[in-house]
Enzyme design. Structure first.
Site, mmCIF file in Angstrom:
data_model
loop_
_atom_site.group_PDB
_atom_site.id
_atom_site.type_symbol
_atom_site.label_atom_id
_atom_site.label_comp_id
_atom_site.label_asym_id
_atom_site.label_seq_id
_atom_site.Cartn_x
_atom_site.Cartn_y
_atom_site.Cartn_z
ATOM 1 N N LYS A 214 0.882 -1.173 0.000
ATOM 2 C CA LYS A 214 0.000 0.000 0.000
ATOM 3 C C LYS A 214 0.920 1.223 0.000
ATOM 4 O O LYS A 214 1.420 1.639 1.037
ATOM 5 C CB LYS A 214 -0.881 -0.013 1.249
ATOM 6 N N GLU B 86 9.732 2.169 10.730
ATOM 7 C CA GLU B 86 10.767 3.162 10.440
ATOM 8 C C GLU B 86 10.094 4.520 10.475
ATOM 9 O O GLU B 86 9.249 4.803 9.631
ATOM 10 C CB GLU B 86 11.328 2.946 9.027
ATOM 11 N N CYS C 219 13.759 11.308 6.080
ATOM 12 C CA CYS C 219 13.780 11.003 7.521
ATOM 13 C C CYS C 219 15.185 11.200 8.072
ATOM 14 O O CYS C 219 15.373 11.358 9.267
ATOM 15 C CB CYS C 219 13.226 9.618 7.803
ATOM 16 N N GLU D 212 10.127 16.986 14.316
ATOM 17 C CA GLU D 212 10.419 16.767 12.902
ATOM 18 C C GLU D 212 9.546 17.702 12.063
ATOM 19 O O GLU D 212 8.325 17.698 12.194
ATOM 20 C CB GLU D 212 10.137 15.315 12.523
HETATM 21 P P1 ADP Z 1 4.051 10.924 5.941
HETATM 22 O O1 ADP Z 1 4.289 11.998 6.911
HETATM 23 O O2 ADP Z 1 5.273 10.383 5.295
HETATM 24 O O3 ADP Z 1 2.914 11.177 4.999
HETATM 25 P P2 ADP Z 1 2.355 9.034 7.269
HETATM 26 O O4 ADP Z 1 2.721 8.291 8.488
HETATM 27 O O5 ADP Z 1 1.192 9.951 7.330
HETATM 28 O O6 ADP Z 1 3.683 9.752 6.873
HETATM 29 O O7 ADP Z 1 2.105 8.051 6.054
HETATM 30 C C1 ADP Z 1 2.952 6.967 5.762
HETATM 31 C C2 ADP Z 1 2.111 5.833 5.209
HETATM 32 O O8 ADP Z 1 1.208 5.417 6.215
HETATM 33 C C3 ADP Z 1 1.271 6.218 3.992
HETATM 34 O O9 ADP Z 1 1.244 5.139 3.080
HETATM 35 C C4 ADP Z 1 -0.091 6.455 4.604
HETATM 36 O O10 ADP Z 1 -1.148 6.268 3.699
HETATM 37 C C5 ADP Z 1 -0.109 5.398 5.688
HETATM 38 N N1 ADP Z 1 -1.058 5.668 6.780
HETATM 39 C C6 ADP Z 1 -1.453 6.866 7.271
HETATM 40 N N2 ADP Z 1 -2.359 6.699 8.254
HETATM 41 C C7 ADP Z 1 -2.554 5.364 8.408
HETATM 42 C C8 ADP Z 1 -3.363 4.549 9.264
HETATM 43 N N3 ADP Z 1 -4.179 5.077 10.173
HETATM 44 N N4 ADP Z 1 -3.275 3.212 9.123
HETATM 45 C C9 ADP Z 1 -2.445 2.655 8.210
HETATM 46 N N5 ADP Z 1 -1.674 3.365 7.372
HETATM 47 C C10 ADP Z 1 -1.712 4.701 7.457
#
Ligand code: ADP
Length: 501
Positions: free
Chosen positions: A180, A255, A289, A390
């Site tokens: 995903k 990570e 990161c 961050e």
């Molecule tokens: P970034 O700041 O890099 O956007 P996120 O942590 O928001 O970091 O997103 C990283 C990944 O986690 C993306 O693929 C996002 O769609 C997914 N993601 C965000 N929220 C959720 C959640 N509640 N459950 C599972 N995956 C999530």
């Protein structure tokens, strides 16, 4: 090339076929340097899509786990060669979907190539151990075994490299995959999956579901038939994923964030340190990161360093990453730009000195993108929010420090522990720093960014949960040890008991 007049429509990849969304929903993905440009329309998957992908991966696992690892590896070798052939096309598509400059997107695709070759090589290793038994006529050995369906949730800043870090070790080890990708960068994952299929991966071994976190990521992480979850992203979401994995004791690799530092000692090669701080702070628009969002400078060279650093930051050319004269692209999206802008206000309110930048760029060609000036704060105190949290954008905090011990204290005084660097020509200080910096990665006389695929990648504290990506460490995560004892004595032999006399 896609235009608003002829949008490319992308589907999910399930069981070897590009399939329509079961959710019936789709979303637009636009170029962050020019939001008039539609990169493509992608599936906004829901749990029905995820379930179908997991079912396909579960079925495919039954036979994929039995394919000899060197044969699995042959497919990866072919995939690496195909990636190499498509490197230019995939790099420019990546710049269009997430904004970083072409030199960097080429690096991203190259990292996927390197990882694929590297993990293909592991197909002929995957070594276990044989060791003498404590009992006569008994043989003992350990071997790695695959685990099953691996759910992978990836971020947008390394749209091909990070999925490859997770997929290649998982695949060569005999697992199947449901990926995903981040909603902002599904196209690079699409390319990677397409290449793996062209290389001959059997149907169902890799599946792709695009969409957002709560609707597509969460059902994947929580799926009962997904025993392994590998996540890269924010610490806040990492915590949610860990909680979803805990009830079923899933293998879960996280990570997450970083607040990385470059330490510049009084004996440093200052020009080299400035080069490093510019690249570490503003490469990928600060959206790594491992970005060097803090620079701690010894007070006796502070003034000189700051004036050179600021002069260089002012000269950075911001714009569309497809233009070869550009140094720094846009922020990934409007929300990220707003986060950056809010931290600039926080920094000013905290009393840090804004030395350059601090504004969104809106004139002319900038009007259609999410651009922000390279920004440097000076006289930053280590406990200010801009030096603790961050930001994930082009904002660097310069912190004056009194001596080496003070620098280490500042370096370690954040909730994260991904990467740290020291510029010094004193070998004693370099080794003391390598020992005392509590991070997963330490650089000497180089900036905090730039990982190589055959070395472990990851961090301490709130950056990670003890696992590492890349290198053999990744194989460790995607396999479990099986220990096997073969007794050929033809009698009952009891360990610790029958060999006691
Ligand atoms: P970034 O700041 O890099 O956007 P996120 O942590 O928001 O970091 O997103 C990283 C990944 O986690 C993306 O693929 C996002 O769609 C997914 N993601 C965000 N929220 C959720 C959640 N509640 N459950 C599972 N995956 C999530």
């Amino acid at each position: 090339m896609a235009t608003a007049a002829s949008p490319r429509v992308f589907k999910n990849f399930i069981n070897g076929e590009w399939v329509e969304s079961r959710s019936g929903k789709a979303y637009e993905n636009r170029n962050p340097a020019n939001t008039d440009e539609l990169v493509g329309i992608f599936v906004a998957s829901g749990s029905e899509d995820v379930n179908a992908a997991v079912d396909a991966a579960t079925e495919a696992y039954k036979s994929w786990r039995l394919v000899p690892a060197p044969k699995r590896a042959e497919i990866l070798y072919r995939a690496a060669e195909l990636l190499l052939q498509h490197k230019e096309e995939f790099s420019s598509d990546m710049t269009r979907e997430m904004g970083k400059v072409l030199a960097e997107t080429r690096g991203d695709v190259q990292e996927a190539i390197d990882m694929t070759y590297y993990m293909a090589g592991e197909g002929r290793r995957l070594f276990g151990q044989t060791t003498p038994s404590e009992l006569p006529n008994k043989f003992a050995m350990s071997a790695r075994q695959s685990i099953g369906v691996c759910g992978m949730i990836t971020p947008w800043n390394f749209p091909m490299a990070i999925p490859s870090w997770k997929m290649m070790p998982a695949l060569v080890s005999g697992n199947t995959v449901v990926l995903k990708p981040a909603e902002d960068t599904p196209l690079s994952s699409y390319h990677l999956v397409q290449i793996l299929m062209e290389a001959g991966l059997p149907n169902g071994v890799v599946n792709l579901v695009s969409g957002d976190g709560p609707n597509a990521g969460a059902p994947l992480a929580g799926h009962k038939d997904v025993p392994v979850v590998s996540f890269t992203g924010s610490t806040a979401v990492g915590r949610i994923i860990a909680e979803m994995c805990a009830p079923d004791f899933k293998h879960c690799s996280l990570e997450m964030g970083g607040k990385n530092i470059i330490i510049v000692m009084d004996d440093a090669n200052l020009e080299l340190a400035v080069d490093g701080a510019i690249w570490g702070g503003f490469g990928t628009t600060g959206q790594r990161c491992t970005a060097a969002s803090r620079v701690a400078v010894h007070k006796s060279v502070y003034g000189e360093f700051v004036s050179r650093f600021v002069a260089r930051a002012k000269k950075l050319r911001v714009g569309d990453g497809l233009d070869a004269t550009i140094d720094m692209g846009p922020c990934i999206n409007e929300q990220q730009l707003k986060t950056v802008m809010s931290y600039v206000e926080i920094g000013k309110a905290e009393g840090a000195k804004l030395l350059t930048g601090g504004n969104r760029l809106t004139s002319g060609a900038y009007a259609k993108g999410w651009f922000h000036e390279p920004t440097v704060f000076g006289d930053v105190a280590a406990n200010m929010r801009i030096a603790q949290e961050e930001i994930f954008g082009p904002v660097v905090s310069v912190i004056p420090v009194d001596n080496f011990e003070h620098a280490i204290e500042v370096a370690n005084g954040v909730p994260y522990g991904l990467s740290a660097s020291i510029y010094t020509r004193n070998v004693n200080l370099a080794f003391a720093a390598m020992r005392d910096l509590y991070t997963g990665i330490v650089y000497v006389n180089a900036p905090t960014i730039g990982a190589e695929t055959h070395l472990p990648f990851g961090g301490t504290k709130q950056t990670g949960n003890g696992h590492r990506e890349a290198a053999i460490a990744a194989i460790d995560f995607f396999t479990e040890w099986k220990t096997m004892y073969i007794d050929y004595s033809d009698k009952l032999q009891r360990a610790q008991i029958d060999n006691a006399e």
